[in-house]
Every structure is written in structure tokens, then in C-alpha cells.
Write a protein that holds these residues in place. Sequence first.
Motif, PDB file in Angstrom:
ATOM      1  N   SER A 179       0.806  -1.228   0.000  1.00 20.93           N
ATOM      2  CA  SER A 179       0.000   0.000   0.000  1.00 20.93           C
ATOM      3  C   SER A 179       0.836   1.275   0.000  1.00 20.93           C
ATOM      4  CB  SER A 179      -0.964   0.000   1.195  1.00 20.93           C
ATOM      5  OG  SER A 179      -0.246  -0.067   2.421  1.00 20.93           O
ATOM      6  N   ILE A 182       1.096   2.685  -3.486  1.00 17.38           N
ATOM      7  CA  ILE A 182      -0.068   3.457  -3.917  1.00 17.38           C
ATOM      8  C   ILE A 182      -0.037   4.851  -3.297  1.00 17.38           C
ATOM      9  CG2 ILE A 182      -2.577   3.536  -3.976  1.00 17.38           C
ATOM     10  CD1 ILE A 182      -1.568   1.287  -5.606  1.00 17.38           C
ATOM     11  N   THR A 183       0.292   4.905  -2.010  1.00 19.80           N
ATOM     12  CA  THR A 183       0.338   6.199  -1.321  1.00 19.80           C
ATOM     13  C   THR A 183       1.377   7.123  -1.939  1.00 19.80           C
ATOM     14  OG1 THR A 183      -0.355   5.151   0.755  1.00 19.80           O
ATOM     15  CG2 THR A 183       0.707   7.306   0.909  1.00 19.80           C
ATOM     16  N   VAL A 185       2.671   7.102  -5.022  1.00 21.33           N
ATOM     17  CA  VAL A 185       2.242   7.558  -6.353  1.00 21.33           C
ATOM     18  C   VAL A 185       1.132   8.593  -6.215  1.00 21.33           C
ATOM     19  CG1 VAL A 185       1.152   6.827  -8.504  1.00 21.33           C
ATOM     20  CG2 VAL A 185       2.939   5.418  -7.473  1.00 21.33           C
ATOM     21  N   HIS A 186       0.200   8.344  -5.289  1.00 21.01           N
ATOM     22  CA  HIS A 186      -0.926   9.267  -5.079  1.00 21.01           C
ATOM     23  C   HIS A 186      -0.433  10.656  -4.683  1.00 21.01           C
ATOM     24  CE1 HIS A 186      -5.174  10.080  -3.811  1.00 21.01           C
ATOM     25  NE2 HIS A 186      -4.563  10.953  -3.032  1.00 21.01           N
ATOM     26  N   HIS A 273      -5.546  10.409  -7.361  1.00 24.95           N
ATOM     27  CA  HIS A 273      -6.027   9.170  -7.968  1.00 24.95           C
ATOM     28  C   HIS A 273      -5.711   9.127  -9.456  1.00 24.95           C
ATOM     29  CE1 HIS A 273      -8.052   7.829  -4.359  1.00 24.95           C
ATOM     30  NE2 HIS A 273      -8.666   9.002  -4.234  1.00 24.95           N
ATOM     31  N   GLU A 276      -2.384   7.580  -9.995  1.00 23.52           N
ATOM     32  CA  GLU A 276      -2.422   6.132  -9.816  1.00 23.52           C
ATOM     33  C   GLU A 276      -2.763   5.449 -11.136  1.00 23.52           C
ATOM     34  OE1 GLU A 276      -5.148   5.223  -6.695  1.00 23.52           O
ATOM     35  OE2 GLU A 276      -4.285   6.694  -5.311  1.00 23.52           O
ATOM     36  N   ALA A 280      -0.390   3.119 -13.502  1.00 22.84           N
ATOM     37  CA  ALA A 280      -0.876   1.797 -13.908  1.00 22.84           C
ATOM     38  C   ALA A 280      -0.811   1.655 -15.416  1.00 22.84           C
ATOM     39  CB  ALA A 280      -2.304   1.588 -13.401  1.00 22.84           C
ATOM     40  N   VAL A 309      -2.523  -2.061  -9.013  1.00 20.18           N
ATOM     41  CA  VAL A 309      -3.064  -0.708  -8.860  1.00 20.18           C
ATOM     42  C   VAL A 309      -4.492  -0.655  -9.389  1.00 20.18           C
ATOM     43  CG1 VAL A 309      -2.804   1.700  -9.563  1.00 20.18           C
ATOM     44  CG2 VAL A 309      -0.785   0.358  -8.969  1.00 20.18           C
ATOM     45  N   TYR A 312      -6.786  -2.491  -6.999  1.00 23.57           N
ATOM     46  CA  TYR A 312      -6.875  -1.703  -5.765  1.00 23.57           C
ATOM     47  C   TYR A 312      -7.884  -0.566  -5.934  1.00 23.57           C
ATOM     48  CZ  TYR A 312      -5.268   0.992  -1.705  1.00 23.57           C
ATOM     49  OH  TYR A 312      -5.213   1.698  -0.516  1.00 23.57           O
ATOM     50  N   ASP A 313      -7.804   0.150  -7.051  1.00 23.35           N
ATOM     51  CA  ASP A 313      -8.722   1.274  -7.279  1.00 23.35           C
ATOM     52  C   ASP A 313     -10.144   0.794  -7.566  1.00 23.35           C
ATOM     53  OD1 ASP A 313      -6.809   3.170  -6.813  1.00 23.35           O
ATOM     54  OD2 ASP A 313      -6.337   3.543  -8.919  1.00 23.35           O
ATOM     55  N   THR A 364     -11.067   3.918 -14.039  1.00 22.15           N
ATOM     56  CA  THR A 364     -10.168   2.795 -13.777  1.00 22.15           C
ATOM     57  C   THR A 364     -10.362   1.687 -14.796  1.00 22.15           C
ATOM     58  OG1 THR A 364     -10.254   3.312 -11.408  1.00 22.15           O
ATOM     59  CG2 THR A 364      -9.389   1.167 -12.027  1.00 22.15           C
TER      60      THR A 364
END
Length: 396
Positions: A179, A182-183, A185-186, A273, A276, A280, A309, A312-313, A364
Motif C-alpha cells: 500500500s 499506492i500512497t 504515487v498518489h 487518484h 495512480e 498503472a 493498482v 486496488y482502485d 479505472t
Amino acid sequence: MSSTDGLQSSESLAYLRESAASGSVEAMTQLLNQTLAHKQIESEIWSEGDELHVYLQGERSPDEKSSVMLCCREIIQWHLPGAQFLLISGQEDGARESSWCWQLSFLTSDEQMPTLLQAANGELWRRPRLDKTSWEPTHSSDDLWVPQSIEPEGWKAIAAGIVLALLIVASQQVTFLLSPVITLVHELGHTLTNWIFGYPAIPAFDFMHGGGFTFNVERMPFLIGLIYCGFGYLFYVYWQNYLTARVLLGVAIAYTLFAFTGIHEFFVVAMGHGFELIFAGIFLARAISGYACRYSVERPLYAMLAAYVTFYDIQFSWRLIFNQTTRAIYNQGKAGIDHDLVRIARDVFNVDLSLVAGGMLLATLLTPLVIWGMHRYWRWIVYSINRLFSLRVARS
């Protein structure tokens, strides 16, 4: 100066040039020293095979443009029969390395390097001109419009990446370990967008409440000025290309509209987002094409990251749409700060959070399709970009 002195000076100049044409290094040196005397530059010349070396030195580093131009104008007068290349460099007194160096061809025209004639005419420093031949695609016209399909290695990499990503998502422990990716990249998405619109920002992890946050300060006009300087430089380079100039003008107008209205705040919030999905897409594109992959294991790993990713989204937005508990917790925010989708739903569109989450779910799901389309028509995209921005610059 009398007419007799002028005649003697002309005869002396003609004699020196005749001596230089016969290969006299002393005459060459004297001629260049006379040419550059007003700039307080001294020259040193030697010959190696078909190469003529000219070394310029002064109390300050010799001006590159004027020094090369003046030397070439003089050297052309010598009509050296055996010389093919001129290597000319300039250096400040006491410096260990040359400040600049040029390699020029004695030929009238040369496809491999600039020529003395171009330097003497100042063409190496003129604004670049469009070269219509550079617009031609590297592929034949028949191959250019044929869509390219995904190779078997790409499908294998995608399949392996999806399986690995599903195993990761199925394990809460492994998902927790990944995780932070993801954080990161966000928050990078928030940070980069802040900088683009003139707000210095730094991403950070939130070790107290989890996740991350982006610390930004007030807008700095200097950063906005740098953006417009970039636009100005591009206009200067591509102003002869009417299509490119119009595209750049449209981008500059759109940037101005976004930067000086509340629209930029939407982009700053949404690009967390958004980044993200962009990352991806990049991972998926590399898995499909194998671009810059040195080892076979890289493509499945890129596919795994892209699929992780994406899953996850999808899971995140799905829960916000259909799980009231998740939506209630998300609405509460973190440490008195509202989450991104809450701010978009309330401050931008004034709609229910589930609608914004539905938009994220749709974005997404569309990301893999967009990447597939780009890969399928990649030759056409590259050709279009080259035709829009390719210029042939005289200076090498």
C-alpha cells in the motif's frame, strides 16, 4: 594610412594566404591572430593528417559564435587542398579544459556534420528551419496504418501479472506491505500538479493516521513565470510550424484558464487518484510492449504492478459506491481534512459521493482499454508527434 601602405598591406595579406594555402603553419597563425586581434584572442594551429586543429585562447573564454565565424571566413580563403576536417576550440587562460569545441567539414555540403561554409555564413546559429523530409515516417506508408497487435510474450506477461496481483489482493498482509506504493504515487500526483500551477509542495507519509499527505505553501509567481518562459521558448522554436504554433497557443490558453480560475484546484485534488491510473497505464504499456525491458522477468512484474493498482482502485471505488459503512468512514475524513473524492463531490460538482466514486470506477476500467488502443495505433501516434515537433537544426 596612405595608398602605398594599403597596397603593401594587401600584398602582404595575399602573400600570407598563399603561404597558408601551401601549408605554412606560421602564416596560418599570423592570419588568424590578425583576424582576432581586436578580440584579444591568440591562436595556435597544427595539422594532423587531414585534420586542421585551431586552438584559441584569451584572458576570457573566446566568444564561441564570433570566433568560429571569423576563423572560418578566413580559413576558407586559404583553399587548403588536403584538409578534410577543422577542429576548433576555445579556452580561457589558465583553464584546464576547453570551454567549447567544434568539428567542421571542409566540404561544401556534408550530411554528417556542419561545414565551414555554414559557420562562415552564420547559419549554425540561425533559428532552426522546418525540414519537411523529417516528417516522413520511418515505416512505409502501408505499415504505418496497420494496427499492431499484442505479441504472445505480452499476453503471457499480462496473464502472469493478473494472477500475481490477484494473489496479492487476496492477502491483506501483502496488500498492506504494498500500500505505500499506492500512497507514494498518489501523493506524487498532488505534488507535481501543485508545482505545475505554482504551488511549491512536498509529499510525505502520514505515520500517525496512515496514508499520506502533501504539504504545500502559497503560490509563487516565479514558478508561473517559468512555465510561461517555457511556452515562450517553444513558440520561438516552432513558430514557423503553423500547426505546432496553434497547438502550443491552445495549450497556453488552456493553462492560463486553469491556473487563474478554480479549475486548477480540481486538478490538484483529482490528480492523486489520476496519477495512480497514469502509473498503472505506464506499467501496463511496458508489460505489453516490452519497451526497455532487459530481462524477461520485467514484463510480468510490470503487469503485476499495473494489475495491482487497477484492482486496488476498483475495490476502493466499488466499496465507496455500494458499502455504506466504508462511505461513512471516508466521509469523516482524516485529522480534520476531507478526502479527495469528498472534496470533489462537495466543492466541485455538488453531488453525492457515490457518483464521484462511480466516475473513478469508470476511469479505472477504461485505463487498460486506453493503453491497448495506444499500443495498437502507436506507430500513428509517434508519426503524428514527429510531424508536429520534428525540426532539423543546423547546429549539431
